[in-house]
Design an enzyme around this catalytic site. Structure first.
Site: not given
Length: 405
Positions: A211, A280, A290, A343
């Site tokens: 990300n 996630d 590869k 949480k």
């Protein structure tokens, strides 16, 4: 210099001792502090705002309804800006209003809006200072966490001799310095665990999912925690950032590696700040070689990673402060509050990544801090260093509350 770059709001209420407040503003500026002054109408009867503007090099706040910037509510903005608020001189009237929760001018409104520590320096006639109502109000404020700088004894402006003289600027300055020395080193002997950056979830030896997290927010928190005296462990995903001074850095790559590193050290941590953007999902199959390009489309089956923050919430010891982050692009408050509850966090720091200055890779942030007690603090656009200081100050407060409990 202890006060260098500290953000100090000086609230000046009406009394002959206002001239001493002018001397205090000058000394704070000379010490390198950034000083903003707010005055009541009564204070302006003794000294003009221009005097404080000249001494502080900042605009003086005098009117709740004088909104110069339509994008911000002035008294809320300055209340959030301050690292500490000084009320000097504090009249019997201003002390009574604060103790009763009355907000009928800019000073009283700002004092109710700020979450920064407040130091009160009373100044009044000796009989007023000894009056049961004034004593009762000061006891209420003391029990609410406000600190007092004791007035001096001697000849008062009214002609009486006794206790009630505003402490000298040098004494108030010393008390402010002492506060920052105590607060900035409150984490001495405490262990702080910080996570930062992204994770990489491998597909094969060449490809991976990741990300946009830069790690800058987590690194800023680790740096500030170390400067406050904490023993800091920083668990970092793949980022190109220098390790902050006096910080132990552990580099990891995948979500699983971060999970193992965090869990290994979580039980011994007094404060955990999970600022990392952990994946996630990860590829269900990781290929040893590869994968070659094919003519047809290629699908990658994904599986859930372990929810590190949720695991920490389940295992959290009673005296530990657990802080998470929520980077959202919509329904920010809804998702942040959901994370806070699900949480078992003490605080969640939420931002809208679509806002300019609040996304990934920039040096600034815009956050709203949602706390377990139901309160929230909105932090306007500012550097990630300043955001980190604010987060840690609130973490310190929560840690103190847990210690007392």
């Amino acid at each position: 210099m202890v006060l260098k770059n500290k953000r100090i709001l000086l609230c000046v209420t009406g009394g002959i001792a206002v001239f001493k407040a002018a001397g205090l503003a000058s000394k704070l500026y000379q010490e390198g502090a950034e000083v903003k002054v707010m005055m009541t109408d009564s204070a302006r009867e003794f000294v003009t705002p221009l005097t404080f503007q000249t001494l502080s090099r900042n605009t003086v706040y005098i009117d709740t309804f004088d909104e110069k910037d339509p994008a911000r509510v002035a008294h809320i903005d300055v209340a959030d800006w301050a690292e500490i608020v000084i009320v000097a001189p504090a009249t019997a009237n201003s002390i009574g209003k604060l103790a009763s929760g009355i907000a009928d001018d800019m000073v009283s409104t700002t004092l109710l809006a700020t979450t920064a520590p407040v130091l009160i320096a009373p100044a009044m006639n000796v009989h007023m200072y000894e009056h049961p109502a004034v004593n009762r109000n000061m006891k209420i404020l003391a029990s609410d966490g406000y600190r007092f700088i004791e007035p001096g004894e001697g000849l008062l402006a009214c002609g009486y001799v006794g206790k009630g003289r505003l402490a000298e600027p040098e004494e108030i300055l010393s008390a402010i310095k002492q506060f920052f020395l105590e607060d900035d080193r409150f984490l001495e002997g405490k262990k702080v665990l910080v996570t930062a950056g992204p994770t990489r979830e491998a597909v094969d030896p060449v490809r991976y999912f990741t990300n946009h997290s830069s790690g800058k927010m987590g690194f800023a928190i680790a740096e500030q925690a170390a400067s406050m005296g904490a023993e800091v462990t920083l668990i970092a995903g793949p980022v190109n950032l220098e390790t902050p001074p006096d910080v132990e850095r552990i580099d990891v790559s995948s979500a699983h590696e971060m999970y193992e590193a965090v869990i290994k050290r979580s039980a011994e941590s007094d404060i955990i700040v999970k600022a990392a953007a952990v994946a996630d999902y990860r590829p269900k199959t990781v290929y040893g070689q590869k994968l070659k390009k094919q003519n047809e489309e290629w699908s990658v089956e994904m599986e859930r990673t372990i929810d590190i923050l949720k695991t920490l919430g389940k295992r959290k010891p009673s005296g530990q402060v657990l802080i998470g982050f929520a980077a959202e692009s919509e329904r920010v408050e809804e998702f942040a509050l959901g994370k806070l509850e699900k949480k078992n966090l003490d605080m969640v720091c939420a931002n809208n990544i679509t806002q300019e200055g609040a996304g990934f890779s920039v040096d600034s942030n815009i956050l709203t801090l949602y706390k377990k007690d139901g309160s929230k603090i909105e932090l306007p656009l500012q550097s990630k260093k300043d955001v980190a200081i604010k987060i840690l100050h609130d973490a310190v407060k929560m840690l103190k509350e847990k210690t007392v409990t």
